[in-house]
Every structure is written in structure tokens, then in C-alpha cells.
Design a protein around this motif. Structure first.
Motif, PDB file in Angstrom:
ATOM      1  N   GLY A  93       1.071  -0.951   0.627  1.00 33.96           N
ATOM      2  CA  GLY A  93      -0.166  -0.310   0.307  1.00 33.96           C
ATOM      3  C   GLY A  93       0.784   1.380  -0.386  1.00 33.96           C
ATOM      4  O   GLY A  93       0.354   2.301  -0.955  1.00 33.96           O
ATOM      5  N   ASP A  94       1.749   1.205   0.880  1.00 34.10           N
ATOM      6  CA  ASP A  94       3.033   2.101   0.873  1.00 34.10           C
ATOM      7  C   ASP A  94       3.394   2.641  -0.598  1.00 34.10           C
ATOM      8  O   ASP A  94       3.517   3.802  -0.549  1.00 34.10           O
ATOM      9  CB  ASP A  94       3.697   2.289   1.573  1.00 34.10           C
ATOM     10  N   GLU A  95       3.675   1.743  -1.440  1.00 29.61           N
ATOM     11  CA  GLU A  95       4.516   1.505  -2.920  1.00 29.61           C
ATOM     12  C   GLU A  95       3.769   2.421  -3.864  1.00 29.61           C
ATOM     13  O   GLU A  95       3.902   3.406  -4.022  1.00 29.61           O
ATOM     14  CB  GLU A  95       4.571   0.491  -3.036  1.00 29.61           C
ATOM     15  N   ILE A  96       2.393   1.696  -3.542  1.00 29.76           N
ATOM     16  CA  ILE A  96       1.270   2.893  -4.628  1.00 29.76           C
ATOM     17  C   ILE A  96       1.415   4.014  -4.255  1.00 29.76           C
ATOM     18  O   ILE A  96       1.055   4.877  -4.773  1.00 29.76           O
ATOM     19  CB  ILE A  96      -0.055   1.409  -3.974  1.00 29.76           C
ATOM     20  N   ARG A  97       0.849   4.196  -2.781  1.00 21.60           N
ATOM     21  CA  ARG A  97       0.307   5.405  -2.826  1.00 21.60           C
ATOM     22  C   ARG A  97       1.947   6.869  -2.827  1.00 21.60           C
ATOM     23  O   ARG A  97       1.060   7.153  -3.813  1.00 21.60           O
ATOM     24  CB  ARG A  97       0.338   5.678  -0.762  1.00 21.60           C
ATOM     25  N   GLU A  98       2.984   6.059  -2.647  1.00 21.41           N
ATOM     26  CA  GLU A  98       3.769   7.362  -3.381  1.00 21.41           C
ATOM     27  C   GLU A  98       4.171   6.835  -4.803  1.00 21.41           C
ATOM     28  O   GLU A  98       4.419   8.149  -5.606  1.00 21.41           O
ATOM     29  CB  GLU A  98       5.080   6.305  -2.800  1.00 21.41           C
ATOM     30  N   TYR A  99       3.444   5.948  -5.359  1.00 18.34           N
ATOM     31  CA  TYR A  99       3.537   5.826  -6.706  1.00 18.34           C
ATOM     32  C   TYR A  99       1.817   7.051  -7.536  1.00 18.34           C
ATOM     33  O   TYR A  99       2.610   7.533  -8.047  1.00 18.34           O
ATOM     34  CB  TYR A  99       2.822   4.639  -7.756  1.00 18.34           C
ATOM     35  N   LEU A 100       1.069   7.243  -6.480  1.00 19.69           N
ATOM     36  CA  LEU A 100       0.709   8.583  -6.679  1.00 19.69           C
ATOM     37  C   LEU A 100       1.180   9.656  -6.689  1.00 19.69           C
ATOM     38  O   LEU A 100       0.364  11.007  -7.645  1.00 19.69           O
ATOM     39  CB  LEU A 100      -1.130   7.925  -6.123  1.00 19.69           C
ATOM     40  N   VAL A 101       1.794  10.361  -5.586  1.00 22.74           N
ATOM     41  CA  VAL A 101       2.100  11.055  -5.785  1.00 22.74           C
ATOM     42  C   VAL A 101       3.259  11.678  -6.353  1.00 22.74           C
ATOM     43  O   VAL A 101       2.995  12.828  -6.609  1.00 22.74           O
ATOM     44  CB  VAL A 101       3.240  11.068  -3.549  1.00 22.74           C
ATOM     45  N   ASP A 102       3.803  10.696  -6.494  1.00 16.09           N
ATOM     46  CA  ASP A 102       4.488  10.864  -7.985  1.00 16.09           C
ATOM     47  C   ASP A 102       3.675  11.074  -8.905  1.00 16.09           C
ATOM     48  O   ASP A 102       4.835  12.013  -9.555  1.00 16.09           O
ATOM     49  CB  ASP A 102       5.890  10.016  -7.893  1.00 16.09           C
ATOM     50  N   THR A 103       3.109  10.330  -9.888  1.00 14.48           N
ATOM     51  CA  THR A 103       2.329  10.705 -10.600  1.00 14.48           C
ATOM     52  C   THR A 103       2.435  12.421 -10.836  1.00 14.48           C
ATOM     53  O   THR A 103       2.058  12.799 -11.483  1.00 14.48           O
ATOM     54  CB  THR A 103       1.621   9.902 -10.915  1.00 14.48           C
ATOM     55  N   ALA A 104       1.525  12.745  -9.518  1.00 15.86           N
ATOM     56  CA  ALA A 104       0.880  13.869  -9.248  1.00 15.86           C
ATOM     57  C   ALA A 104       1.396  15.223  -9.284  1.00 15.86           C
ATOM     58  O   ALA A 104       1.448  15.879 -10.339  1.00 15.86           O
ATOM     59  CB  ALA A 104      -0.485  13.739  -8.287  1.00 15.86           C
ATOM     60  N   ARG A 105       2.764  14.957  -8.631  1.00  9.81           N
ATOM     61  CA  ARG A 105       3.533  15.757  -8.740  1.00  9.81           C
ATOM     62  C   ARG A 105       3.857  15.425 -10.639  1.00  9.81           C
ATOM     63  O   ARG A 105       4.432  16.949 -10.944  1.00  9.81           O
ATOM     64  CB  ARG A 105       4.722  15.498  -8.307  1.00  9.81           C
ATOM     65  N   LYS A 106       4.186  15.288 -10.702  1.00 14.72           N
ATOM     66  CA  LYS A 106       5.261  15.143 -12.020  1.00 14.72           C
ATOM     67  C   LYS A 106       4.285  15.354 -13.329  1.00 14.72           C
ATOM     68  O   LYS A 106       4.717  16.178 -14.113  1.00 14.72           O
ATOM     69  CB  LYS A 106       5.213  13.565 -12.514  1.00 14.72           C
ATOM     70  N   TYR A 107       3.121  15.849 -13.438  1.00 20.82           N
ATOM     71  CA  TYR A 107       2.105  16.211 -14.126  1.00 20.82           C
ATOM     72  C   TYR A 107       1.276  17.083 -13.672  1.00 20.82           C
ATOM     73  O   TYR A 107       0.623  18.081 -14.204  1.00 20.82           O
ATOM     74  CB  TYR A 107       0.965  15.248 -14.201  1.00 20.82           C
ATOM     75  N   GLY A 108       1.625  17.493 -12.355  1.00 19.78           N
ATOM     76  CA  GLY A 108       1.806  18.890 -12.211  1.00 19.78           C
ATOM     77  C   GLY A 108       0.160  19.306 -11.677  1.00 19.78           C
ATOM     78  O   GLY A 108      -0.482  20.411 -11.201  1.00 19.78           O
ATOM     79  N   ILE A 109      -0.488  18.110 -11.159  1.00 18.60           N
ATOM     80  CA  ILE A 109      -1.757  17.637 -10.989  1.00 18.60           C
ATOM     81  C   ILE A 109      -2.108  17.974  -9.219  1.00 18.60           C
ATOM     82  O   ILE A 109      -2.708  18.637  -8.783  1.00 18.60           O
ATOM     83  CB  ILE A 109      -2.533  16.583 -11.285  1.00 18.60           C
ATOM     84  N   ASP A 110      -0.626  17.933  -8.412  1.00 14.62           N
ATOM     85  CA  ASP A 110      -0.384  18.074  -7.175  1.00 14.62           C
ATOM     86  C   ASP A 110      -1.541  19.492  -6.754  1.00 14.62           C
ATOM     87  O   ASP A 110      -1.574  19.755  -5.345  1.00 14.62           O
ATOM     88  CB  ASP A 110       0.561  17.184  -6.211  1.00 14.62           C
ATOM     89  N   SER A 111      -0.772  20.392  -7.508  1.00 10.96           N
ATOM     90  CA  SER A 111      -1.123  21.486  -7.098  1.00 10.96           C
ATOM     91  C   SER A 111      -2.122  21.632  -7.543  1.00 10.96           C
ATOM     92  O   SER A 111      -3.032  23.229  -6.565  1.00 10.96           O
ATOM     93  CB  SER A 111      -0.300  23.057  -7.818  1.00 10.96           C
ATOM     94  N   HIS A 112      -3.267  21.330  -7.642  1.00  6.83           N
ATOM     95  CA  HIS A 112      -4.312  21.412  -8.056  1.00  6.83           C
ATOM     96  C   HIS A 112      -6.072  20.600  -6.770  1.00  6.83           C
ATOM     97  O   HIS A 112      -6.489  20.520  -6.699  1.00  6.83           O
ATOM     98  CB  HIS A 112      -5.234  21.257  -9.504  1.00  6.83           C
ATOM     99  N   ILE A 113      -5.154  20.610  -5.660  1.00  9.59           N
ATOM    100  CA  ILE A 113      -5.921  19.737  -5.180  1.00  9.59           C
ATOM    101  C   ILE A 113      -6.037  20.814  -3.382  1.00  9.59           C
ATOM    102  O   ILE A 113      -5.039  21.197  -3.102  1.00  9.59           O
ATOM    103  CB  ILE A 113      -4.896  18.262  -4.740  1.00  9.59           C
ATOM    104  N   ARG A 114      -6.523  20.415  -3.196  1.00 11.41           N
ATOM    105  CA  ARG A 114      -7.355  21.124  -1.892  1.00 11.41           C
ATOM    106  C   ARG A 114      -7.715  20.370  -0.813  1.00 11.41           C
ATOM    107  O   ARG A 114      -8.674  19.434  -0.696  1.00 11.41           O
ATOM    108  CB  ARG A 114      -8.513  21.598  -2.073  1.00 11.41           C
ATOM    109  N   PHE A 115      -6.769  19.685   0.200  1.00 12.81           N
ATOM    110  CA  PHE A 115      -6.964  18.671   1.096  1.00 12.81           C
ATOM    111  C   PHE A 115      -8.060  19.386   2.077  1.00 12.81           C
ATOM    112  O   PHE A 115      -8.760  20.400   2.440  1.00 12.81           O
ATOM    113  CB  PHE A 115      -5.167  18.477   1.864  1.00 12.81           C
ATOM    114  N   ARG A 116      -7.975  18.528   3.252  1.00 14.32           N
ATOM    115  CA  ARG A 116      -9.450  18.080   4.135  1.00 14.32           C
ATOM    116  C   ARG A 116     -10.441  18.970   3.611  1.00 14.32           C
ATOM    117  O   ARG A 116     -10.878  19.811   4.679  1.00 14.32           O
ATOM    118  CB  ARG A 116      -8.590  19.056   5.116  1.00 14.32           C
ATOM    119  N   HIS A 117     -10.910  18.239   2.803  1.00 13.75           N
ATOM    120  CA  HIS A 117     -11.976  19.094   1.993  1.00 13.75           C
ATOM    121  C   HIS A 117     -13.046  18.376   1.999  1.00 13.75           C
ATOM    122  O   HIS A 117     -12.964  17.132   1.108  1.00 13.75           O
ATOM    123  CB  HIS A 117     -11.874  19.924   0.508  1.00 13.75           C
ATOM    124  N   HIS A 118     -13.906  18.163   2.780  1.00 14.21           N
ATOM    125  CA  HIS A 118     -15.159  17.406   3.106  1.00 14.21           C
ATOM    126  C   HIS A 118     -16.714  17.749   2.329  1.00 14.21           C
ATOM    127  O   HIS A 118     -17.143  18.305   2.348  1.00 14.21           O
ATOM    128  CB  HIS A 118     -15.086  16.690   4.401  1.00 14.21           C
TER     129      HIS A 118
END
Length: 494
Positions: free
Chosen positions: A83-108
Motif C-alpha cells: 500500500g505504501d508503494e502504491i501511495r508513493e506512486y500516486l504522489v509521484d505521478t501527481a507531482r510529475k504532471y503538475g496535478i498536485d498543485s490543484h489539490i485542496r486537502f481536508r475538504h470534506h
């Protein structure tokens, strides 16, 4: 298509920053450059399911080569990933394609209301107790299919008298010290089968208690095919070949299970016999009373569970619980299981669209009353998409297809100059079937928790990746669809 590139006014609101949400952001922007979007994530980190579940041994329950995204190759060679490897993969992917800057955390996200006078959604979220509002043309739900707050735990008699620690894997305490402890894990699904071998590394004694056996399928953690292909081809060329091969293997296995169940049952039993001690009671613990794929097969890499049983580190018990007491569990057979820690790996609770309240022009609708169109839209609900994976194959196979279909519809609408689109089936009666054709406990407990499925396309939610992939390739995008512009009222009747 672009409205205004501000925080609260965007083209697309994507709910969830897991595989589905990250994948949707990539595909939407790939086909519709310049489209503005925001991802609203309830948790504090990227990952979705792979951030929520943190119990020991959490891992993919299908090939990681089909679970990963098709445009971002998995760099490991093992079939199954932690599970940790999969999460790290998603983090790296979001960062690589500039998607992470569009995420708003703690938004329910609490609600989404459609306004037909402007053809916009108003999405209301709670950010650490502060209401936040976003307006958008489209909403994409990448929030999965189950309740993140509460897993399922049966009403066990006497559970309040247990003096030890009771844990559900969905909310595993990170400070739980089980070194040398007597542990009982209740369950027979994928969670239990991945959790138990991992617990043996520290626990003093591990017992797996199941009411009904499940079918277990063992596969080598490393594939010779993967090793050869990645050795002779560049990663970008090797990845689609490996991905197709793994999807094909999963598809053939499912077909074999449905068409010739005795053959698969014999093969699975032989694997158990080969890997368990001579004379072990295989039929009591590993012979389910149902057919293969009536419930999802559980993957055990390198037969790890069988190995732990053979080594004496895991005891299998197939019985029914009578009641809990201060020291453990009393069984209906009269036996008693002593425990310091009891883990209730007893399943999930289904939930459509993350429990978000959906309304059209102020009138609340129930997603569970609506039929699903091409497995990703709801009848008479405009500009809304819902991502849900397969029961018999990797989640991402359908998630990526859903993301591409969403991006395709957005581009089609922009070309036509229309501002809303929704599927409409008319007044013709539609035969209904279960959207998920498996007999898993979490499905049987909540048969009406998900939107409805018809029996004929485009209203049929199929569990067949290759049929869906072919259908998508020749998709008629205007089939059973209504297109229009702001001010044209959307039907409220389902």
C-alpha cells in the motif's frame, strides 16, 4: 470551455485524490488543454484507499501492472505492491504532471447542487469546520464505492465484555503494539488474507477465524514474462505489453471460473494441497460452498498464507461465533479462542458518491434511484460523472476508461457549443439487475446502496473489461444523450 481560473470557479470539480481522481485530472487536461479543475480531497494526503488503509500487509489485490495508470509505468517487477508503494506512486505521478498543485486537502464535500439557469454545479465542502463553496460546469466523483468513516462490524453478542483490544482494519491504530500477542482475525476476504501473514512477523500467535471459506489463488510474486519484457524493451514499450498481458490473464481466469468452474476449483484445491502439510483438512478450510467468482478470488502471492500455516504460525478455524467474553471468542462448536487483540476484518459498507447530497435546482435526488449510463453517468443528471471499478479485474481498467469517456464528452460539448449533457432513457420500461454480480457480504448487506443497472446497453453495468473496451472504441457519444444550453430545464423524474 474555460470559465475563470480562480479557486472557487472552475470547469471541473474532481472529488477524491486517489487513483480515480488523479487519473481523471490527467485525462481531462490531456484532451482539453486549458480546462481548469480542482481536486477536493477529504484527507490530508494523496492516495484515497491507499492512504486510508494502513494495516500491516496492506497490498494490491490484483496485478499492480493493471492497477497502475496506463501512461505512467510501474517501475517494479513484482506482481503485487504494498500500500505504501502504491501511495508513493500516486504522489509521484501527481507531482510529475503538475496535478498536485490543484489539490485542496481536508475538504470534506457535503453537497452538490445543479443550477439549470446557469448550467453550473455548486459544490459545498467543509474545510476544517469552515464552509467552502466551489462552482463548476462539471463534477467528477472519484470517491470510490464505500463509506470511509465506518467499516462493517457485525453485532457480536457480548463484544462489550471483551477485555482486550478490538480493531477494524479500516481504522488501524498506528501505535498498536501486537508484539508477542495472541491475535484473532475474523474474516475471509482479501483484507484478512493479506493481514494475517504480515501479523506473524511480530505476533505471538495468529488465528484466522472464518465463517465460510473463500477461494484463494496463488501466483508467483515475480513474473518471468515481466522480467524478460522489461529487460529487452524500454519501459515505455514494455509497460503496455505487460499491462495487456496481465489484464488478459485476469480475464481468462474469470472466464474459466464462469464457464468451467469444476476445472478452476480442482486447480485451486491442488495448489492448497501442494502447499499445506500432508493430511491437512483442506476441504474444511478452503472449500467454499459457492462457485468461483460468486465472490472475488483472494490473491495470496507465493502462497504466503499456506506457508505460514505450514510453519505453524497461523491456525485456521472455520466456525461460527456464539459470543465474545472477557478473554476472547466462544464458538458455536463449543471451542474457545483466547485473544489479546481481535481484528474484525468483516468488510466494508457500500456508499454511492461518497454520501454527498445531490440536488437538481434545489430538489434532492437519490443516486440509488437512478440507472447508470455506460457505467459512469446517472440518468437525467447533467454534467456529473461517477467512477467505479470492476469486481473481477483491476479497479484502474475501468477508472481510466471512465476518465477518457469524461474527457471525450467535455471536448464534444465544447465543439458543439452546448453547456449541459445528460443521459435519458425515456419512459420505456427497463429490466433491472444488480450492478455488482458478486455475492460478497458487503454487496448482499446493501443491495440498493449503489445506482441501478439495466440488462441492456447503454444502461448495463458490465463486469467485462474487454467488452467495455471494445464498446468504448466504437462509442456513439450521442446515444441516449440530451444536449442543451443554460436555461433549458433538466428533468427531475428518474
Amino acid at each position: 470551455m474555460v470559465l475563470v481560473s480562480t479557486e472557487d470557479l472552475v470547469d471541473v470539480v474532481i472529488i477524491g485524490a486517489g487513483i480515480s481522481g488523479i487519473g481523471a485530472a490527467y485525462r481531462i487536461r490531456e484532451r482539453n488543454p486549458g480546462t481548469s479543475f480542482v481536486i477536493l480531497e477529504r484527507r490530508e494526503r494523496i492516495g484515497g484507499t491507499w492512504d486510508l488503509f494502513r494495516y500491516p500487509g496492506v497490498r494490491s489485490d490484483s496485478s499492480i501492472f493493471t492497477l497502475c495508470l496506463p501512461y505512467e509505468p510501474w517501475t517494479g517487477r513484482a506482481r503485487v505492491a504494498d500500500g505504501d508503494e502504491i501511495r508513493e506512486y500516486l504522489v509521484d505521478t501527481a507531482r510529475k504532471y503538475g496535478i498536485d498543485s490543484h489539490i485542496r486537502f481536508r475538504h470534506h464535500v457535503i453537497s452538490a447542487d445543479w443550477d439549470s439557469s446557469t448550467d453550473t454545479w455548486t459544490v459545498t465542502a467543509d474545510e476544517d469546520g469552515t464552509p467552502r463553496t466551489y462552482r463548476s460546469r462539471f463534477v467528477f466523483f472519484g470517491s470510490g464505492y464505500y463509506n470511509y468513516d465506518d467499516g462493517y462490524t457485525p453485532d457480536f453478542a457480548g463484544v462489550e465484555t471483551f477485555a482486550g483490544t478490538l480493531v477494524h482494519p479500516q481504522h488501524w491504530p498506528q501505535d498498536l503494539d501486537y508484539t508477542g500477542k495472541k491475535m484473532v482475525v475474523i474474516g475471509s476476504g482479501a483484507t484478512a488474507m493479506s493481514l494475517v501473514p504480515a501479523l506473524t512477523e511480530r505476533a505471538g500467535q495468529v488465528t484466522l477465524l472464518q465463517r465460510t471459506p473463500t477461494y484463494l489463488i496463488s501466483a508467483a510474486s515475480r513474473s518471468r514474462f515481466v522480467d524478460v519484457v522489461t529487460k529487452v524493451l524500454p519501459r515505455r514499450l514494455a509497460h503496455p505489453i505487460i499491462r495487456f498481458n496481465m489484464a488478459l490473464l485476469e480475464g481468462v481466469l474469470w472466464l474459466l471460473a464462469r464457464k468451467t468452474p469444476p476445472v478452476l476449483k480442482w486447480a485451486l484445491r491442488q495448489t492448497a494441497v501442494r502447499n499445506l502439510p500432508s493430511g491437512y483438512d483442506v476441504d474444511t478450510h478452503f472449500k467454499p460452498p459457492y462457485q468461483p467468482w460468486d465472490q472475488r478470488l483472494c490473491l495470496i502471492p507465493d502462497a504466503d498464507l499456506y506457508g505460514q500455516i505450514s510453519a505453524g504460525r497461523v491456525e485456521m478455524v472455520t466456525d461460527r461465533i456464539d459470543h465474545f467474553d472477557a478473554t476472547g471468542i466462544a464458538l458455536q462448536s463449543g471451542a474457545h479462542l483466547d485473544a489479546d487483540i481481535i481484528v474484525t476484518a468483516t468488510g466494508l459498507q457500500l456508499q454511492a458518491l461518497g454520501g454527498v447530497r445531490i440536488s437538481l435546482d434545489g430538489v434532492e435526488i437519490k443516486p440509488t434511484d437512478r440507472f447508470v449510463y455506460k457505467a459512469h453517468m446517472l440518468e437525467d443528471v447533467p454534467n456529473l460523472f461517477w467512477c467505479v471499478g470492476y469486481t473481477n479485474a483491476s479497479w484502474t481498467l475501468r477508472a481510466d476508461m471512465t476518465a477518457r469517456a469524461t474527457a471525450k464528452l467535455l471536448a464534444h460539448m465544447a465543439d458543439r457549443g452546448v453547456t449541459h449533457a445528460y443521459p435519458h432513457r425515456g419512459d420505456e420500461p427497463l429490466a433491472e439487475k444488480s450492478a455488482w454480480d458478486i455475492q460478497a457480504g458487503y454487496v448482499l448487506r446493501s443491495p440498493h446502496a449503489l445506482p441501478r443497472s439495466g440488462t441492456k446497453r447503454p444502461w448495463n453495468v458490465r463486469q467485462n473489461y474487454f467488452a467495455d473496451a471494445l464498446d468504448y472504441r466504437f462509442d456513439r457519444i450521442e446515444e441516449s444523450m440530451v444536449f442543451g444550453r443554460a436555461g433549458e430545464r433538466v428533468p427531475l423524474a428518474g
